[in-house]
Design a protein around this motif. Sequence first.
Motif, short mmCIF file in Angstrom:
data_model
loop_
_atom_site.label_atom_id
_atom_site.label_comp_id
_atom_site.label_asym_id
_atom_site.label_seq_id
_atom_site.Cartn_x
_atom_site.Cartn_y
_atom_site.Cartn_z
N SER A 49 -5.28 -43.77 8.44
CA SER A 49 -6.03 -44.16 9.62
C SER A 49 -7.05 -43.09 9.99
N ASP A 50 -6.68 -41.82 9.82
CA ASP A 50 -7.61 -40.73 10.11
C ASP A 50 -8.82 -40.77 9.19
N ILE A 51 -8.61 -41.12 7.92
CA ILE A 51 -9.75 -41.25 7.00
C ILE A 51 -10.68 -42.36 7.49
N GLY A 52 -10.08 -43.47 7.91
CA GLY A 52 -10.90 -44.55 8.47
C GLY A 52 -11.64 -44.11 9.71
N ASN A 53 -11.00 -43.28 10.52
CA ASN A 53 -11.65 -42.76 11.72
C ASN A 53 -12.88 -41.93 11.37
N ILE A 54 -12.77 -41.10 10.33
CA ILE A 54 -13.92 -40.29 9.91
C ILE A 54 -15.06 -41.19 9.42
N VAL A 55 -14.71 -42.17 8.58
CA VAL A 55 -15.73 -43.08 8.05
C VAL A 55 -16.44 -43.83 9.17
N GLY A 56 -15.68 -44.28 10.16
CA GLY A 56 -16.25 -45.09 11.23
C GLY A 56 -17.03 -44.32 12.27
N PHE A 202 -6.76 -48.51 7.05
CA PHE A 202 -8.09 -47.94 6.84
C PHE A 202 -9.17 -48.79 7.51
N LEU A 203 -9.19 -50.08 7.22
CA LEU A 203 -10.27 -50.94 7.69
C LEU A 203 -10.27 -51.07 9.21
N CYS A 204 -9.10 -51.22 9.79
CA CYS A 204 -9.02 -51.37 11.25
C CYS A 204 -9.39 -50.07 11.96
N ALA A 205 -9.06 -48.93 11.34
CA ALA A 205 -9.45 -47.65 11.93
C ALA A 205 -10.96 -47.47 11.89
#
Length: 244
Positions: A49-56, A202-205
């Motif tokens: 989720s943290d990786i998704g947070n960075i991407v977003g 990942f996607l939701c983050a």
Amino acid sequence: MNEIFILGIFSFIMGFVNSIAGGGGVFGVPAMLAIGLPPVNALTLNRISDIGNIVGSLRNYKKVDGFDARLAYLAVPPILIGAFVGANFITGLSEETLNQIVLGAVCVGILLLIYPFQKSGEAKTQHKWLGVAALILLGFWDGAFAMAGGTFGVLIFVLLFGKTYVNAKGVMTYAAIPETIMSAGILYMSSTVSIPQIASMFLCAVVGSYMGSHLAIRKGSNFIRYTMAVLAVFMLAKVIIFDL
């Protein structure tokens, strides 16, 4: 399928909260434990989720006036060193011990969230060497638990490097990229998480963090600081009511 949907909701909330104030893992990890995930799986999915947070959120924060790319680059090595030690430390523990440590980490994370509420503004002086030592500790904490690590990082860049809350959030987001990927990989190798679980987190983050970072930048530093305080009160109430 219901579990994947629930994890997606958790991750959206975590991404939204993390992109504004940090501390999403303080909510997310206990929530994942509550639905029956093993501790190492919960910590692994928290890192995904943290990786998704960075991407977003990174693109939004990099566009903010005063974004300090040089400080972000310099912060990478100490955070990465600490995270390598922390991630390897946590994967070597038994599930029973890990459960106990995670609950303790949640309580420490809440204290980190409460602290900003007591500050009236950003620091006027810099304490760089103390800041480097703090970044190593941040890396260890983030690599092992990743709960309120973003909040801890923002405080370091505000209080020891003299950044505003908005710029500190941007620097922290950028500097966390290598350690987040590395610690996620280490935890993943010790976990049993599935590809659908990873994709959902990942996607939701990404979606949640994009929306949250946009809101934080538009509202400014005080919004981030007071959001930290509100989140702290909420999480403290959660622990008192449900965990004690």
